[in-house]
Structures are given as structure tokens and as C-alpha cells.
Design a protein around this motif. Structure first.
Motif, PDB file in Angstrom:
ATOM      1  N   GLU A  74      29.148  40.830  48.642  1.00 10.63           N
ATOM      2  CA  GLU A  74      29.731  42.079  49.144  1.00 10.63           C
ATOM      3  C   GLU A  74      30.404  41.854  50.499  1.00 10.63           C
ATOM      4  O   GLU A  74      31.497  42.374  50.755  1.00 10.63           O
ATOM      5  N   TYR A  76      31.796  39.161  51.529  1.00  3.52           N
ATOM      6  CA  TYR A  76      33.048  38.447  51.271  1.00  3.52           C
ATOM      7  C   TYR A  76      33.970  39.226  50.334  1.00  3.52           C
ATOM      8  O   TYR A  76      34.859  38.654  49.709  1.00  3.52           O
ATOM      9  N   ASP A  77      33.722  40.520  50.255  1.00  8.22           N
ATOM     10  CA  ASP A  77      34.616  41.451  49.561  1.00  8.22           C
ATOM     11  C   ASP A  77      34.796  41.107  48.084  1.00  8.22           C
ATOM     12  O   ASP A  77      35.891  41.246  47.530  1.00  8.22           O
ATOM     13  N   GLY A  78      33.715  40.633  47.456  1.00  9.07           N
ATOM     14  CA  GLY A  78      33.765  40.353  46.028  1.00  9.07           C
ATOM     15  C   GLY A  78      34.379  39.017  45.656  1.00  9.07           C
ATOM     16  O   GLY A  78      34.453  38.677  44.472  1.00  9.07           O
ATOM     17  N   TYR A  79      34.810  38.257  46.641  1.00  8.56           N
ATOM     18  CA  TYR A  79      35.463  36.969  46.374  1.00  8.56           C
ATOM     19  C   TYR A  79      34.419  35.941  45.981  1.00  8.56           C
ATOM     20  O   TYR A  79      33.555  35.576  46.786  1.00  8.56           O
ATOM     21  N   HIS A 199      34.473  44.370  39.571  1.00  6.58           N
ATOM     22  CA  HIS A 199      35.220  44.608  40.798  1.00  6.58           C
ATOM     23  C   HIS A 199      35.787  46.017  40.737  1.00  6.58           C
ATOM     24  O   HIS A 199      36.551  46.361  39.834  1.00  6.58           O
ATOM     25  N   ASP A 201      38.008  47.617  42.404  1.00 10.10           N
ATOM     26  CA  ASP A 201      39.445  47.839  42.532  1.00 10.10           C
ATOM     27  C   ASP A 201      40.257  47.077  41.484  1.00 10.10           C
ATOM     28  O   ASP A 201      41.471  46.982  41.579  1.00 10.10           O
TER      29      ASP A 201
END
Length: 265
Positions: A74, A76-79, A199, A201
Motif C-alpha cells: 500500500e 508503494y501505491d500497489g506497485y 487495483h 484504479d
């Protein structure tokens, strides 16, 4: 009063670090053994660690991160972690290890063989000194296998289908290993798929370059047949070679990318 120098050794659940423990557990009785536990390991890894403790009569300190994989995913913004962004190694292994060592002077014993051209994890902390006993003694892969067999340990069960230790969703897995993860641990494969899909988005990250795990699975028969042909060729070239070494050689030919050495020894 000056604190004594600590002697530490990381065990990954793989053959090389285990063989190093076999080699040194009597020579250095004060050795501190540790395992960086991400919480995303194969059960076979935990089973093998228990076997090591029982056979060698040693204790293993399990180092866990304060926050687990899902937290850092989370952050790392889902990366998803990848060969280009190995944040999992940093957050789940290196930081817990450096916290474990603190500011103590320590010698870290690393299981890299004399027939390998690579280095293990080297800390930027000046108080940690790595040493390479296998390299110093000229010990090769055959010596490591013999050590494990002579002490009744053998290889971890996952070596029947996987040649490296590490998380079950490690991005360094080859196509064949992903297929076999689906065969051996369908629940873990499904969890890895969820990480690709969930994800909010609509962004799309994959564990392997160029295709999702479900797309890879559609090519399952092709991957298995190609792998079997490679095994047969390798066996014909060296009929007396143990199957685990044949498998390792074939997988290295399919993908010779060097994995994170904190994870795979």
C-alpha cells in the motif's frame, strides 16, 4: 567494557546457507542464526528450518518486519516488487536484519561458493563485516550437496520443482516454477493472482514481464513440455547427475537473472 564481536549467519531455507551452518556450527558455537521471515514463505521452507534446528541442535532467530508485505504494498501505491524495484528485500529483510544487529560489531558468514561469481548482501553499516567460508576453502556445489547428505539433511522438498528459496510469489521465479506453484500450492498461486488484479484504479501490474499469471497458466502445457524436453537433453548429457542439479541447470538456462542474495542462498 567492550562488547564481544557477534558472529551471525542468515539461513534462507536454501541449500547453501544450510550447508554453511553444517560446516560452522561446531567451529563457531557462539554463532547466531537468523531467518528473515516475510510471512510469505512456502510451508516447505519452515519445515526445512525445523529440520535444520533438530539435526544441528541450533536455535534460529526469526526476524519479522514491524509491518508486513500488504502494508508496504500500500505504501508503494500497489506497485508490485520487481527486479527493477526490490522494495520487498529492503523493507522485509534488510531493515529487520540491520535492526537485529544494531551498532554491534558483527561478522556475517555468507554461503557463496567458490564456483560462484557474486557477492551476498553487503551492508553499508561499517560495523558489519561479511566473510565467505566456502570461497576461502575452495568449496564447490558438489561439496555443498555432500555436506547436506552426510548430515542427513538432504535438500528442501521444494527443490523438486523450484531451485531457489524465497517468497512464494517471488518475481524471480521462472515460468515453470509458477506453473508448479499452481500445481503444488493452488491457494498460494491464487493469492499471487489477487495481488495482480486488485487495483482500485484499474492499473495492471504483473509478477512476470509481459503477461499475467492467468495468461501464463493458459500456456501451462506448452511450458511443461518445453521444460521436459530441456530436462531430457540435460539428463542425456550427464546421466549420473542428481535430478535436483539437472533441474537447477535447466532453470538457470531458462533465466540466468541473479536473484536477491538476501533471499536466495
Amino acid at each position: 567494557m567492550t562488547k564481544p564481536v557477534r558472529h551471525i549467519m542468515g539461513l534462507s531455507g536454501g541449500k547453501d546457507s544450510t550447508a554453511l551452518a553444517v560446516l560452522l556450527h561446531k567451529e563457531i558455537p557462539e554463532m547466531e542464526y537468523f531467518f528473515c521471515d516475510t510471512g510469505k514463505e512456502l510451508q516447505e521452507t519452515y519445515d526445512y528450518l525445523e529440520k535444520i534446528k533438530a539435526r544441528l541442535g541450533i536455535k534460529i532467530k526469526y526476524l519479522s518486519p514491524e509491518k508486513g508485505f500488504d502494508h508496504w504494498l500500500e505504501v508503494y501505491d500497489g506497485y508490485l516488487p520487481s527486479p527493477r524495484s526490490r522494495w520487498c528485500t529492503k523493507q522485509l529483510k534488510i531493515i529487520p536484519l540491520e535492526k537485529f544487529i544494531g551498532d554491534d560489531e558483527a561478522v556475517s558468514y555468507v554461503g557463496i561458493r567458490a564456483d560462484e561469481n557474486r557477492d551476498g548482501y553487503v551492508s553499508t553499516k561499517p560495523n558489519l563485516k561479511p566473510v565467505y567460508p566456502f570461497k576461502e576453502r575452495g568449496m564447490l556445489k558438489a561439496d555443498i550437496i555432500r555436506l547436506l547428505e552426510d548430515h542427513g539433511l538432504g535438500l528442501p522438498d521444494y527443490y523438486q520443482w523450484r531451485s531457489r528459496s524465497g517468497c512464494f510469489f517471488c518475481f524471480f521465479q521462472r515460468k515453470y516454477e509458477w506453473v508448479m506453484l499452481h500445481e503444488k500450492h493452488p491457494d498460494l498461486f491464487a493469492e499471487a493472482v489477487r495481488y495482480e488484479q486488485e487495483h482500485k484504479d484499474g492499473r495492471k501490474y504483473t509478477w512476470t514481464d509481459g503477461e499475467t499469471l492467468l495468461e501464463l497458466l493458459e500456456r501451462k502445457q506448452e511450458i511443461l513440455e518445453s521444460h521436459e524436453r530441456s530436462i531430457q537433453r540435460e539428463t542425456q548429457k550427464a546421466p549420473n547427475k542428481p535430478l535436483s542439479e539437472v533441474l537447477s541447470g535447466v532453470l538457470d538456462e531458462e533465466d540466468d537473472t541473479l536473484p536477491c542474495l538476501m533471499c536466495h542462498l
